[in-house]
Design a protein around this motif. Structure first.
Motif, short mmCIF file in Angstrom:
data_model
loop_
_atom_site.label_atom_id
_atom_site.label_comp_id
_atom_site.label_asym_id
_atom_site.label_seq_id
_atom_site.Cartn_x
_atom_site.Cartn_y
_atom_site.Cartn_z
N ILE A 1 -7.53 3.43 -4.04
CA ILE A 1 -5.89 4.08 -4.27
C ILE A 1 -5.17 3.57 -3.04
O ILE A 1 -3.93 3.40 -4.07
CB ILE A 1 -6.14 5.70 -3.14
CG1 ILE A 1 -7.16 6.83 -3.98
CG2 ILE A 1 -4.39 6.29 -3.16
CD1 ILE A 1 -7.09 7.87 -2.95
N ALA A 2 -5.56 3.15 -1.85
CA ALA A 2 -4.43 1.60 -1.15
C ALA A 2 -4.29 0.43 -2.16
O ALA A 2 -3.00 0.49 -2.27
CB ALA A 2 -4.85 1.67 -0.12
N SER A 3 -4.66 -0.07 -3.23
CA SER A 3 -4.69 -0.87 -3.66
C SER A 3 -4.43 -0.60 -5.07
O SER A 3 -3.95 -1.49 -5.98
CB SER A 3 -6.54 -1.28 -3.66
OG SER A 3 -7.36 -0.88 -4.20
N GLY A 4 -4.37 -0.05 -5.25
CA GLY A 4 -4.20 0.91 -7.27
C GLY A 4 -5.37 0.00 -8.00
O GLY A 4 -4.66 0.06 -9.00
N ILE A 5 -6.73 0.05 -7.82
CA ILE A 5 -7.23 -0.31 -8.38
C ILE A 5 -9.03 0.84 -8.68
O ILE A 5 -8.70 1.93 -8.09
CB ILE A 5 -7.93 -1.73 -8.03
CG1 ILE A 5 -8.72 -1.41 -7.15
CG2 ILE A 5 -6.64 -2.80 -8.18
CD1 ILE A 5 -9.31 -3.19 -6.67
N VAL B 1 -14.46 3.01 0.65
CA VAL B 1 -13.15 2.46 -0.75
C VAL B 1 -13.43 2.92 -1.39
O VAL B 1 -11.88 2.61 -2.06
CB VAL B 1 -15.37 2.45 -1.48
CG1 VAL B 1 -15.46 2.02 -2.86
CG2 VAL B 1 -16.59 1.81 -0.55
N GLU B 2 -12.89 4.98 -1.01
CA GLU B 2 -12.49 5.37 -2.35
C GLU B 2 -11.02 5.27 -2.06
O GLU B 2 -9.97 5.41 -2.31
CB GLU B 2 -12.89 7.20 -2.67
CG GLU B 2 -13.60 7.51 -2.98
CD GLU B 2 -14.07 8.33 -3.09
OE1 GLU B 2 -13.32 9.63 -2.66
OE2 GLU B 2 -15.43 8.58 -4.02
N ARG C 1 -22.07 7.73 3.58
CA ARG C 1 -20.93 8.81 2.71
C ARG C 1 -19.53 8.33 3.56
O ARG C 1 -18.66 8.26 2.66
CB ARG C 1 -21.39 10.06 3.06
CG ARG C 1 -22.09 10.74 2.30
CD ARG C 1 -21.95 11.91 3.06
NE ARG C 1 -22.66 12.87 4.30
CZ ARG C 1 -24.25 13.26 4.26
NH1 ARG C 1 -25.35 12.73 3.70
NH2 ARG C 1 -24.66 13.37 5.65
N ILE C 2 -19.71 8.13 4.34
CA ILE C 2 -18.57 7.55 5.83
C ILE C 2 -17.75 5.94 4.84
O ILE C 2 -16.68 6.32 4.20
CB ILE C 2 -18.79 7.20 6.79
CG1 ILE C 2 -18.85 8.31 7.45
CG2 ILE C 2 -17.37 6.40 7.24
CD1 ILE C 2 -19.09 7.75 9.52
#
Length: 298
Positions: free
Chosen positions: A112-116, A107-108, A101-102
């Motif tokens: 968000i940070a990479s925009g994909i 990964v999520e 889960r971590i």
């Protein structure tokens, strides 16, 4: 450190190395051309024959292209197939343990940070070393694979650095580049296999009635030698391209996480711990991994 300058330098170096790959193919064409002159019994009387050169160049390029396209077509099934061949299982939030889960949360965050879009995540349960990879042709079919050892031995910040590193490979098209290099190597392998077939004939048939030509089996032996040299150059250049893309991914990972200490901690642990994989599929995908997935070699 100027990370954007580091990224631009890595991309430029990669283009130069791919140019060297093309140069190695040109050298192979010249070597096959010379071997063909000997096969026809023209050398050393004649060293330049435009018609034969164009014929040899065309056949060689077509052979490499056919072998490469065939291999790439086999890899079109996407990153999930590669992950499964390495022994990975799809990681889902409702069935994952605490470490899983971590990993999914990180990964999520990196998506968000990479925009994909968020890629599928595969866990290589049997692998105890510290390693990870990204596979696929496009961000839409990309997957990230992580070994169990990575989850057990890295802190959250360190794991975030590794995942950010792999997201860079997705964002910058490194996965597609790696698969193309695999395909090109297979095309060069086709030259070697053709030479091996001719060598096994072991006949003394000559293309001219006069006993001046090179036997077919000897020409095949020459193709094997030329193909072997091409494969060696290909592996060295592939390793160099991979190294340059790793530099780019490191810079991008710091850009995504804003925490250089995460990657620094991973590198320190890799100096003391194992990153090799036990899966037999690691050989074909070795250049995709964060760390060295194979035994030490030249």
């Amino acid at each position: 450190m100027n990370f954007f300058e580091h990224q631009d330098r890595a991309r430029q170096n990669t283009q130069q190395l791919i140019g060297l790959f093309s140069l190695s193919i040109a050298v192979m064409i010249m070597a096959i051309y010379i071997a063909t002159l000997f096969m026809f019994g023209m050398a050393p009387r004649v060293w330049w024959h435009p018609g034969i050169f164009l014929y040899v160049a065309g056949i060689t390029i077509v052979a490499i292209a056919v072998g490469s396209l065939y291999k790439i077509a086999c890899l079109r099934q996407g990153g999930s197939v590669i992950a499964q061949e390495l022994g990975g299982r799809l990681l889902l939030l409702d069935t994952a343990d605490e470490q899983g889960r971590i990993l999914l949360n990180i990964v999520e965050e990196m998506a968000i940070a990479s925009g994909i879009s968020v890629p599928k995540v595969y866990l290589l349960e049997r692998e105890t070393g510290i390693n990870a990879f990204a596979a696929g042709f496009t961000p839409n079919d990309a997957v990230i694979g992580v070994t169990r050892g990575t989850l057990e031995h890295l802190s959250r910040d360190e794991l975030q650095g590794v995942i950010g590193h792999e997201f860079s490979h997705i964002l910058n098209g490194d996965m597609r580049l790696n698969l193309r290099l695999v395909g090109l190597l297979h095309g060069i392998l086709f030259i070697y296999l053709t030479g091996e077939l001719l060598w096994r004939i072991r006949g003394s048939f000559r293309l001219e009635k006069e006993d001046k030509g090179l036997p077919i089996w000897a020409f095949g032996l020459a193709l094997m030698a030329i193909g072997s040299i091409g494969l060696l150059c290909g592996h060295l250049i592939k390793a160099a391209v991979s190294r340059q893309r790793e530099f780019l991914a490191d810079a991008s990972a710091v850009q995504f996480t804003r925490n250089p200490n995460g990657l620094t901690g991973v590198f320190q642990k890799l100096q003391k711990m194992d990153s090799r994989l036990i899966s037999p599929g690691a050989e074909a995908a070795s250049h995709m991994f964060f760390g060295n997935a194979l035994n030490a070699s030249f």
